[in-house]
Design an enzyme around this catalytic site. Structure first.
Site, short mmCIF file in Angstrom:
data_model
loop_
_atom_site.label_atom_id
_atom_site.label_comp_id
_atom_site.label_asym_id
_atom_site.label_seq_id
_atom_site.Cartn_x
_atom_site.Cartn_y
_atom_site.Cartn_z
N ASN A 19 -15.77 -77.78 -6.71
CA ASN A 19 -14.90 -78.35 -5.67
C ASN A 19 -14.77 -79.87 -5.72
O ASN A 19 -13.75 -80.41 -5.30
CB ASN A 19 -15.35 -77.89 -4.27
N GLY B 192 -24.43 -75.42 -4.94
CA GLY B 192 -23.83 -74.10 -5.08
C GLY B 192 -24.24 -73.19 -3.94
O GLY B 192 -24.53 -73.65 -2.83
N SER B 193 -24.31 -71.91 -4.21
CA SER B 193 -24.56 -70.92 -3.16
C SER B 193 -26.03 -70.83 -2.80
O SER B 193 -26.91 -71.11 -3.63
CB SER B 193 -24.09 -69.54 -3.63
N GLU C 226 -28.25 -78.41 -2.74
CA GLU C 226 -27.23 -78.54 -1.70
C GLU C 226 -26.47 -77.23 -1.70
O GLU C 226 -25.74 -76.92 -2.64
CB GLU C 226 -26.32 -79.75 -2.02
N LEU C 227 -26.64 -76.45 -0.62
CA LEU C 227 -26.26 -75.04 -0.68
C LEU C 227 -25.15 -74.65 0.30
O LEU C 227 -25.00 -73.49 0.63
CB LEU C 227 -27.50 -74.17 -0.43
N CYS D 158 -18.16 -78.06 1.28
CA CYS D 158 -19.40 -77.60 1.91
C CYS D 158 -19.47 -77.96 3.39
O CYS D 158 -20.05 -77.22 4.19
CB CYS D 158 -20.60 -78.19 1.18
N GLU E 123 -20.40 -68.44 5.13
CA GLU E 123 -19.59 -69.59 4.72
C GLU E 123 -18.26 -69.07 4.18
O GLU E 123 -18.21 -68.42 3.14
CB GLU E 123 -20.30 -70.41 3.66
#
Length: 474
Positions: A151, A227-228, A247-248, A282, A377
């Site tokens: 992204n 990511g996830s 960073e999820l 995010c 999300e």
């Protein structure tokens, strides 16, 4: 056009290439090399060898390299904007903002390279510590494995590569499958900026190959991943004693309290926060809690503004939203929205795909908090608007989530603002702004399933260095 791997300062052919297509048109952009186990091994060896050069390089030289990178991006920015629009379907005006932030991030990294320092420790504060002088220094951690998402393929790479180089580390970078070209052109830029060979290696490939090797290999000292939650949790479970920054993602919310004016600025910020890059952010706004006295007026203004957004070709200057990153994402979002509507939710606007790749700005009301569109999300242009009576209940609703990245609170009551700041269980609270606010020198990261550790250049440097104590007995 074939795009190769970048290993040890050279372009390396791979055994396997995959077609890369444009999300908006479906046209073939390039055939991109896919790293296999041997390619990853060579990249790690190159990065390991280059640690000797990078760890001894003066801070001024590391800073100068990063400054040159920022300057080169500045002079190539329109080309890079076009590349972003092509491989990620990022509208031109959104892509320009990302490139501008990327330049700023590398400039912050150049500055931080000159600010890495320790502190003196007063050992005589403890009995037996007399006659000693102690201080700390920060040393580079070594090889950093960076795994980045689609992204923000320039700026989120910058948030990993910039601090790593500033700290004197080397990097093996695995870019997202849909946006490898941004990372590969960055390799060209770092090479032109005179970064030593092996200090940056870019190896697109499957996560099951590249990611797994980076996570398991003991020569890789740190993993920084965006990511996830599912993948991030798996990485943390497998990484052992590696330094891990995750960073999820999130399910970000904004609260609009009763004393707030529903101004055009507030509406514009909420529209931008909810629908920028089709919500594939995010910290995109997914939930809005509005005091019941303002609910009707806010919803009307918010819906009208959302309906004015232009959905279409990313290369048109007027476009606000374009294609989702894949048709599968449109199908997933459509199924979540359809499920919510079937259970009583109201689609105030949008709610149906415009094509196999385009999904319109969608506002839902009367949504049960147990539905996926509310509690998971969405990562799409969908936002839920809900009235509340009591601020404490709104705070509880925001906290009732597996995520905790950022939250926003609009209020003119200082006591209410401080109460929300104290009680919201998130990594960052934005008072009188949306949770989508981020500048590149602030600490950024979350709690719960939103992540572990912090980005933001200074804070990432701390994550990517080891603290060493030096004690001298006089």
């Amino acid at each position: 056009m074939k795009k190769h791997l970048y290993v040890n300062g050279k372009w390396k052919e791979a055994h396997n290439y995959l077609p890369l297509t444009a999300p908006y048109t479906g046209e073939l952009i390039a055939e991109v090399a896919q790293a296999d186990n041997q390619d990853v091994e060579e990249a790690i060896l190159a990065a390991q060898a280059a640690t000797r050069i990078m760890s001894s390089m003066p801070a001024s030289e590391r800073s100068a390299i990063l400054e040159r990178v920022a300057d080169l991006i500045f002079h190539r920015q329109e080309q890079l904007v076009q590349l972003l629009s092509l491989e990620a379907a990022k509208p031109l005006k959104t892509a320009r903002r990302e490139i501008a932030r990327t330049i700023q991030t590398y400039k912050f990294a150049a500055e931080e390279a000159k600010r890495i320092h320790g502190e003196t420790v007063p050992l005589d504060a403890a009995p037996g510590g007399e006659g000693r002088f102690a201080f700390t220094v920060r040393k580079p951690i070594g090889v950093v494995g960076a795994i980045t998402p689609f992204n923000f393929p320039f700026n989120l790479v910058a948030h990993k590569v910039g601090p790593a180089i500033a700290a004197g580390n080397t990097v093996v970078l695995k870019p997202a499958g849909q946006t490898p070209l941004s990372a590969l052109v960055l390799a060209e830029i770092f090479e032109e900026a005179k970064l030593p060979a092996g200090a940056l290696n870019v190896i697109p490939g499957r996560g099951s190959v590249v990611g797994e090797m980076l996570v398991h290999d003991p020569r890789v000292a740190a993993i920084t991943f965006t990511g996830s939650p599912e993948v991030g949790i798996a990485i943390k479970n497998k990484a052992g004693l590696k330094r891990v920054t995750l960073e999820l993602g999130g399910n970000s919310a904004v609260i609009i309290d009763k004393d707030v004016e529903i101004s055009q600025e507030l509406i514009d910020r909420c529209v931008w926060g909810a629908f920028m890059f089709s919500g594939q952010v995010c910290i995109s706004i997914q939930r809005i809690y509005v005091h019941e006295s303002l609910f009707g007026s806010f919803l009307t203004a918010f819906r009208n503004a959302a309906e004015r957004l232009v959905v279409g070709d990313p290369f048109e200057e007027t476009t606000d939203l374009s294609a989702m990153i894949s048709a599968n994402e449109v199908e997933r979002i459509d199924s979540w929205v359809s499920e919510a509507v079937s259970q009583g939710a109201v689609a105030e606007t949008g709610g149906k795909p415009l094509s196999s790749r385009l999904y319109p700005p969608t506002i839902l009301t009367n949504v049960s908090k147990q539905l996926p569109v509310s509690c998971q999300e969405v990562f799409g242009p969908v936002v839920i608007v809900t009235p509340f009576v009591d601020l404490n209940k709104a705070i509880e609703a925001v906290n009732d989530s597996r995520y905790g990245l950022q939250a926003g609170v609009y209020t003119n009551d200082l006591r209410a603002a401080m109460r929300a700041a104290e009680q919201l269980h998130v990594g960052g609270v934005m008072i009188n702004d949306i949770p989508t606010f981020r500048v590149d020198n602030m600490p950024y990261g979350g709690v719960k399933e939103s992540g572990f550790g912090r980005e933001g250049v200074k804070f990432a440097v701390e994550e990517m260095t080891d603290l060493k104590l030096i004690c001298i007995k006089r």
